[in-house]
Each structure stands twice: as structure tokens, then as C-alpha cells.
Design a protein around this motif. Structure first.
Motif, short mmCIF file in Angstrom:
data_model
loop_
_atom_site.label_atom_id
_atom_site.label_comp_id
_atom_site.label_asym_id
_atom_site.label_seq_id
_atom_site.Cartn_x
_atom_site.Cartn_y
_atom_site.Cartn_z
N ILE A 98 0.81 -1.23 0.00
CA ILE A 98 0.00 0.00 0.00
C ILE A 98 0.84 1.28 0.00
O ILE A 98 0.32 2.35 -0.29
CB ILE A 98 -1.00 0.03 1.17
N LEU A 99 2.11 1.18 0.30
CA LEU A 99 2.97 2.36 0.41
C LEU A 99 2.91 3.27 -0.81
O LEU A 99 2.82 4.49 -0.66
CB LEU A 99 4.40 1.92 0.72
N PRO A 100 2.94 2.74 -2.04
CA PRO A 100 2.88 3.64 -3.20
C PRO A 100 1.61 4.48 -3.27
O PRO A 100 1.62 5.55 -3.89
CB PRO A 100 2.96 2.68 -4.40
N LEU A 101 0.54 4.04 -2.63
CA LEU A 101 -0.68 4.85 -2.60
C LEU A 101 -0.40 6.20 -1.94
O LEU A 101 -1.02 7.21 -2.30
CB LEU A 101 -1.79 4.12 -1.84
N ARG A 102 0.50 6.21 -0.97
CA ARG A 102 0.88 7.47 -0.30
C ARG A 102 2.02 8.16 -1.03
O ARG A 102 1.96 9.35 -1.31
CB ARG A 102 1.28 7.21 1.15
N THR A 103 3.08 7.42 -1.35
CA THR A 103 4.29 8.05 -1.87
C THR A 103 4.10 8.68 -3.25
O THR A 103 4.85 9.59 -3.61
CB THR A 103 5.46 7.07 -1.90
N ARG A 104 3.12 8.22 -3.99
CA ARG A 104 2.85 8.84 -5.31
C ARG A 104 2.26 10.24 -5.17
O ARG A 104 2.30 11.03 -6.11
CB ARG A 104 1.88 7.98 -6.12
N HIS A 105 1.71 10.55 -4.00
CA HIS A 105 0.94 11.79 -3.85
C HIS A 105 1.39 12.70 -2.71
O HIS A 105 1.02 13.86 -2.69
CB HIS A 105 -0.54 11.45 -3.63
N ILE A 106 2.11 12.15 -1.75
CA ILE A 106 2.44 12.92 -0.54
C ILE A 106 3.93 12.88 -0.29
O ILE A 106 4.54 11.81 -0.27
CB ILE A 106 1.69 12.36 0.69
N GLU A 107 4.50 14.03 -0.05
CA GLU A 107 5.90 14.14 0.37
C GLU A 107 5.93 13.93 1.89
O GLU A 107 5.08 14.45 2.61
CB GLU A 107 6.40 15.55 0.08
N ALA A 108 6.89 13.14 2.36
CA ALA A 108 6.93 12.86 3.80
C ALA A 108 8.34 12.49 4.23
O ALA A 108 9.15 12.01 3.44
CB ALA A 108 5.98 11.73 4.13
N ASP A 109 8.62 12.71 5.50
CA ASP A 109 9.80 12.17 6.17
C ASP A 109 9.25 11.14 7.15
O ASP A 109 8.38 11.46 7.96
CB ASP A 109 10.55 13.26 6.95
N ILE A 110 9.76 9.92 7.07
CA ILE A 110 9.29 8.85 7.94
C ILE A 110 10.47 8.36 8.77
O ILE A 110 11.53 8.06 8.22
CB ILE A 110 8.70 7.67 7.12
N LEU A 111 10.30 8.31 10.07
CA LEU A 111 11.38 7.97 10.99
C LEU A 111 10.96 6.83 11.90
O LEU A 111 9.78 6.73 12.26
CB LEU A 111 11.72 9.17 11.87
N LEU A 112 11.90 6.00 12.29
CA LEU A 112 11.70 5.03 13.36
C LEU A 112 12.65 5.41 14.48
O LEU A 112 13.82 5.70 14.24
CB LEU A 112 12.02 3.60 12.89
N VAL A 113 12.14 5.40 15.71
CA VAL A 113 12.97 5.79 16.85
C VAL A 113 12.53 5.03 18.09
O VAL A 113 11.34 4.81 18.29
CB VAL A 113 12.91 7.32 17.08
N ASP A 114 13.51 4.61 18.87
CA ASP A 114 13.23 4.00 20.17
C ASP A 114 12.77 5.07 21.14
O ASP A 114 13.28 6.21 21.12
CB ASP A 114 14.49 3.36 20.76
N GLY A 115 11.86 4.72 22.01
CA GLY A 115 11.48 5.61 23.09
C GLY A 115 12.49 5.51 24.21
O GLY A 115 13.53 4.86 24.08
#
Length: 115
Positions: free
Chosen positions: A77-94
Motif C-alpha cells: 500500500i505504500l505507493p498509494l501514499r508516496t505517489r501523492h504525498i511528500e513525507a519524512d518517515i522515521l523510526l525511533v526507540d522511546g
């Protein structure tokens, strides 16, 4: 330790792809025990300029956060977003429940030769 997927999303005009992405993302997170903490809520900017949307998803640990992002279901499903929305996506430990910022400051100060 809880880990977080954080999305800094630049707003776009809603379309069918984005709507489908939003409708189906939860099902991709469920096997990894992911849950939304923040999703589309307005932000109150106290400093700086933030003209974006914020998404925060909690996972039980960083391994499950990584596994979710890499999963076949999410990648589908990721391309449904990436084709239309610019974003920075991060993973981080709490941080652990007993985290003390003063102890972190002490370690930083010692390492920098300030204390």
C-alpha cells in the motif's frame, strides 16, 4: 522498549489513493501490534514553523516497527501514499519509564569536557 514510527507529512489534496491508504494501513500494523498515537490531529506550534501533518505510531519495540515497515502488506500500500504525498518517515526507540534527562545531561557534559 516502545518504539515509534513518526511521519512528518506535507499536506496534499485528498484523492482515492490516499483514502485507500488510510483505510487499509491499520490492517498492516495489527500483526506487529502497532497503534496510532497521533493521526491527523491539528498541531499547536509553540516555536518555529510547522506546516505539516504529524503521525505517530507506537510499536512494542523497534524490531516490530522495522518489520511492519518492511512487511509485504505495508509495502503493497505504500505507493498509494508516496505517489501523492511528500513525507519524512522515521523510526525511533522511546526512552524507559525511569528516564532522567539530568542523567543524560551529566553524561553529555562529561563527554564534552564541560563537567
Amino acid at each position: 522498549m516502545t518504539a515509534y514510527a513518526i511521519g512528518h507529512i506535507r499536506p496534499e489534496t485528498m484523492n482515492e489513493d490516499i483514502l485507500r491508504y488510510i483505510e487499509t494501513i491499520q490492517a498492516t500494523m495489527d500483526p506487529f501490534e502497532g497503534r496510532f498515537l497521533v493521526h491527523g490531529n491539528p498541531v499547536e506550534v509553540l516555536e518555529g514553523a510547522f506546516r505539516s501533518d504529524l503521525v505517530i505510531i507506537a510499536f512494542p519495540d523497534i524490531e516490530r516497527a522495522r518489520a511492519w515497515y518492511a512487511s509485504e502488506a505495508y509495502q503493497e500500500i505504500l505507493p498509494l501514499r508516496t505517489r501523492h504525498i511528500e513525507a519524512d518517515i522515521l523510526l525511533v526507540d522511546g526512552v524507559p519509564a525511569d528516564y532522567d534527562a539530568a542523567q543524560t545531561a551529566a553524561r553529555i557534559g562529561e563527554a564534552a569536557g564541560l563537567r
